[in-house]
Design a protein around this motif. Structure first.
Motif, PDB file in Angstrom:
ATOM      1  N   ASN A   1       0.828  -1.089   0.028  1.00  0.00           N
ATOM      2  CA  ASN A   1      -0.012  -0.017  -0.051  1.00  0.00           C
ATOM      3  C   ASN A   1       0.857   1.186  -0.118  1.00  0.00           C
ATOM      4  O   ASN A   1       1.967   1.287   0.448  1.00  0.00           O
ATOM      5  CB  ASN A   1      -0.834  -0.140   1.196  1.00  0.00           C
ATOM      6  N   SER A   2       0.198   2.459  -0.377  1.00  0.00           N
ATOM      7  CA  SER A   2       1.213   3.611  -0.844  1.00  0.00           C
ATOM      8  C   SER A   2       1.641   4.183   0.762  1.00  0.00           C
ATOM      9  O   SER A   2       2.647   4.661   0.911  1.00  0.00           O
ATOM     10  CB  SER A   2       0.156   4.629  -1.200  1.00  0.00           C
ATOM     11  N   PHE A   3       0.928   3.857   1.928  1.00  0.00           N
ATOM     12  CA  PHE A   3       1.276   4.631   3.156  1.00  0.00           C
ATOM     13  C   PHE A   3       2.609   3.706   3.576  1.00  0.00           C
ATOM     14  O   PHE A   3       3.439   4.460   3.734  1.00  0.00           O
ATOM     15  CB  PHE A   3       0.177   4.186   4.269  1.00  0.00           C
ATOM     16  N   ASP A   4       2.576   2.444   3.510  1.00  0.00           N
ATOM     17  CA  ASP A   4       3.695   1.701   4.034  1.00  0.00           C
ATOM     18  C   ASP A   4       4.961   1.946   2.970  1.00  0.00           C
ATOM     19  O   ASP A   4       6.333   2.027   3.248  1.00  0.00           O
ATOM     20  CB  ASP A   4       3.544   0.205   4.079  1.00  0.00           C
TER      21      ASP A   4
ATOM     22  N   SER B   1       3.087   0.076   9.128  1.00  0.00           N
ATOM     23  CA  SER B   1       1.855  -0.588   9.772  1.00  0.00           C
ATOM     24  C   SER B   1       2.097  -1.803  10.522  1.00  0.00           C
ATOM     25  O   SER B   1       1.739  -1.924  11.887  1.00  0.00           O
ATOM     26  CB  SER B   1       0.856  -1.119   8.713  1.00  0.00           C
TER      27      SER B   1
ATOM     28  N   SER C   1       5.500   4.638   1.356  1.00  0.00           N
ATOM     29  CA  SER C   1       6.153   6.065   1.288  1.00  0.00           C
ATOM     30  C   SER C   1       7.065   6.156   2.578  1.00  0.00           C
ATOM     31  O   SER C   1       8.242   6.700   2.543  1.00  0.00           O
ATOM     32  CB  SER C   1       5.011   6.969   1.669  1.00  0.00           C
ATOM     33  N   VAL C   2       6.501   5.525   3.592  1.00  0.00           N
ATOM     34  CA  VAL C   2       7.380   5.498   4.943  1.00  0.00           C
ATOM     35  C   VAL C   2       8.559   4.646   4.717  1.00  0.00           C
ATOM     36  O   VAL C   2       9.814   5.028   5.313  1.00  0.00           O
ATOM     37  CB  VAL C   2       6.718   4.987   6.142  1.00  0.00           C
TER      38      VAL C   2
END
Length: 323
Positions: free
Chosen positions: A104-107, A263, A109-110
């Motif tokens: 996913n984009s959140f993971d 996450s 990007s981090v």
């Protein structure tokens, strides 16, 4: 420099430049991580832990309910389960590969911001040392100091048993979740294209969710802070601040080593903190003056069991005990 006829940089020059950049990136990103993500949460936790006793002389610490035989059995049993699952990991992991393979984009990007390529092995070792050595040493050291400061050195052993019990509960829950979810770790994609600098255990490739290092660190930090708070130790704010700071650092290192996604770390921190706070509160409450070590005593009657009964005629509650 570049290799003759290839137009590629030499490995020696590339690694030297990479180490210099990697060291700078590690420091800069860690400062940003602490400032933007951890500082507000840590400030709230420290504020919650501050009590009037922290600014005055140490008062008599409160008694906690500890059933040593039961707690030892729970701790030993769950610890044995965790150790056994580690030894049998290769046969317990799903044979068909990852069950959770999507990204996913959140993971992503981090990961892009915090991962330090080329330093995975060193950072992974640092995470192991912090998670399995420094975190327990800080927790037990804090408890030893606090019990001595309160002139109750015998409390240390009961407090240590509580946080060890919490750690084994958190570890067993994490292990079962990892085997069930089977999420692919971030480094697997690099291993697949031959760019990973570290040789990983294939049995560990699909055990990303959620971070066991982070869960263990936060469970011990939260349990130590909660026990100190319940006891009424005057240096409780120090316990919360140091414990959660080190636990957060462990979580960051697991991302920087490309072993976990953000996450994974957030869920590990949440579950570890929940275990560290709830287990002492629910299973080791503060004993009131005159309470027996076990059971609930009211005017000479000790309640040993309470059982609700549901039927078509209504609901009743039965209890049994001794005078």
């Amino acid at each position: 420099g570049s290799l003759p006829g290839t137009g590629k940089r030499s490995r020696r020059n590339l690694s030297g430049a990479f180490c210099a950049r990697g060291h700078w990136r590690f420091r800069a990103r860690f400062r940003a991580f602490m400032k933007l993500r951890l500082a507000p949460a840590l400030a709230a936790l420290v504020a919650m832990a501050v009590t009037p006793a922290a600014a005055s002389a140490q008062t008599a610490p409160r008694e906690l309910s500890v059933n040593v035989p039961v707690d030892l059995a729970v701790t030993g049993g769950l610890g044995a389960i965790w150790i056994g699952s580690e030894l049998a990991k290769s046969s317990l992991v799903p044979s068909g590969g990852c069950r959770w393979c999507a990204r996913n984009s959140f993971d992503e990007s981090v990961r892009k911001a915090l991962w330090i390529p080329g330093a995975e092995k060193r950072i992974g070792l640092l995470a192991d040392l912090n998670g399995f050595l420094l975190v327990p040493a800080l927790a037990y050291g804090n408890l030893a100091f606090l019990s001595q400061d309160a002139k109750r050195p015998n409390y240390f052993w009961k407090d240590a048993l509580i946080i060890t019990e919490v750690a084994t509960v958190a570890a067993a829950l994490n292990q079962g979740t990892k085997f069930f979810v089977a999420r692919e770790r971030p480094f697997v994609r690099n291993k697949a294209i031959g760019s990973s600098p570290v040789t990983y255990n294939s049995a560990d490739e699909n055990l990303s969710f959620y971070s066991g290092h982070t869960s263990l660190a936060f469970s011990m930090a939260a349990a130590t802070g909660t026990v100190a708070q319940m006891r009424g130790y005057r240096y409780t704010p120090y316990v919360w601040a140091t414990g959660f700071s080190l636990a957060a650092f462990v979580g960051y290192l697991r991302i920087a080593a490309d072993k976990h996604y953000m996450s994974d770390v957030l869920v590990g921190a949440a579950t570890g903190t929940a275990a560290g706070v709830l287990i002492p509160l629910l299973f080791h409450p503060i004993r009131k003056t005159g309470d027996a070590p076990s059971g609930t005593t009211t005017r000479g009657f000790t309640v040993q069991n309470i059982a609700p009964n549901l039927s078509t005629q209504g609901a009743t509650v039965s209890f049994g005990g001794v005078f």
